[in-house]
Motif scaffolding. Sequence first.
Motif, PDB file in Angstrom:
ATOM      1  N   GLY A  97      -1.887  -4.395   0.716  1.00  0.00           N
ATOM      2  CA  GLY A  97      -0.452  -4.617   0.602  1.00  0.00           C
ATOM      3  C   GLY A  97       0.420  -3.596   1.292  1.00  0.00           C
ATOM      4  N   LEU A  98      -0.164  -2.773   2.135  1.00  0.00           N
ATOM      5  CA  LEU A  98       0.621  -1.781   2.868  1.00  0.00           C
ATOM      6  C   LEU A  98       1.251  -2.449   4.084  1.00  0.00           C
ATOM      7  CD1 LEU A  98      -1.796   1.252   2.577  1.00  0.00           C
ATOM      8  CD2 LEU A  98       0.318   0.842   1.297  1.00  0.00           C
ATOM      9  N   THR A  99       2.536  -2.304   4.218  1.00  0.00           N
ATOM     10  CA  THR A  99       3.306  -3.018   5.226  1.00  0.00           C
ATOM     11  C   THR A  99       3.717  -2.100   6.375  1.00  0.00           C
ATOM     12  OG1 THR A  99       5.377  -2.528   4.085  1.00  0.00           O
ATOM     13  CG2 THR A  99       4.231  -4.563   3.456  1.00  0.00           C
ATOM     14  N   LYS A 100       4.383  -2.687   7.313  1.00  0.00           N
ATOM     15  CA  LYS A 100       5.001  -1.928   8.401  1.00  0.00           C
ATOM     16  C   LYS A 100       6.338  -1.410   7.880  1.00  0.00           C
ATOM     17  CE  LYS A 100       1.658  -3.429  10.933  1.00  0.00           C
ATOM     18  NZ  LYS A 100       0.464  -2.660  11.069  1.00  0.00           N
ATOM     19  N   GLY A 101       6.681  -0.198   8.268  1.00  0.00           N
ATOM     20  CA  GLY A 101       7.919   0.408   7.800  1.00  0.00           C
ATOM     21  C   GLY A 101       9.135  -0.132   8.520  1.00  0.00           C
ATOM     22  N   ASN A 102      10.251  -0.130   7.808  1.00  0.00           N
ATOM     23  CA  ASN A 102      11.519  -0.489   8.447  1.00  0.00           C
ATOM     24  C   ASN A 102      12.171   0.790   8.982  1.00  0.00           C
ATOM     25  OD1 ASN A 102      13.031   0.785   6.328  1.00  0.00           O
ATOM     26  ND2 ASN A 102      12.896  -1.090   5.110  1.00  0.00           N
ATOM     27  N   PHE A 103      13.318   0.641   9.620  1.00  0.00           N
ATOM     28  CA  PHE A 103      13.976   1.780  10.254  1.00  0.00           C
ATOM     29  C   PHE A 103      14.222   2.915   9.252  1.00  0.00           C
ATOM     30  CE2 PHE A 103      17.507   4.267  11.878  1.00  0.00           C
ATOM     31  CZ  PHE A 103      17.092   4.517  13.176  1.00  0.00           C
TER      32      PHE A 103
END
Length: 174
Positions: A97-103
Amino acid sequence: MLLDIQNVFTNTHESLDNLTRDRPVLLVFLRHFGCIFCREALDDLSEKMEDISSRNIDLIFVHMSETGIAEKFFKEYNLSGVKHISDPSCELYAHFGLTKGNFGQLFGLSTWIRGFELRKKGIAYSMDQIGDSFQMPGIFLLHDGKVIDSYIHKTISDKPDYDKLIQTCVQAQQ
């Protein structure tokens, strides 16, 4: 949460699922090795390694680099011989469940401030990144094939309470 990790193997060809059956596993998902916060995590965990080992806990890193490159970095932080999993496609990251980070998670003010503080302490960053620079890190405590606790970073600069995580692993063995 019961995990499907039977076909996930470490650099020592051990099944992650089997390792969680023997003892608690502190599974640390790293950012790319050029990241100053990844380097801080390696430094912090290196200092805790004796405590982790003495408490019968397996520390396993998940990274996005080739095995040889990762072992070079682990050696640099006195973590030679540590178990790790190479996941350049970030499939295991996504499975947990680890996602890509947003700004904001990647470049927010708190991240810049902590980065400057770490630079003053002598922890460096590198432009030699290998891996997805947008990937968020996280830590999962596994035992008997299940997640018993986790630490999900809200920003890349978050600093986990490693002592608390280690204590949770100790309690899982009782």
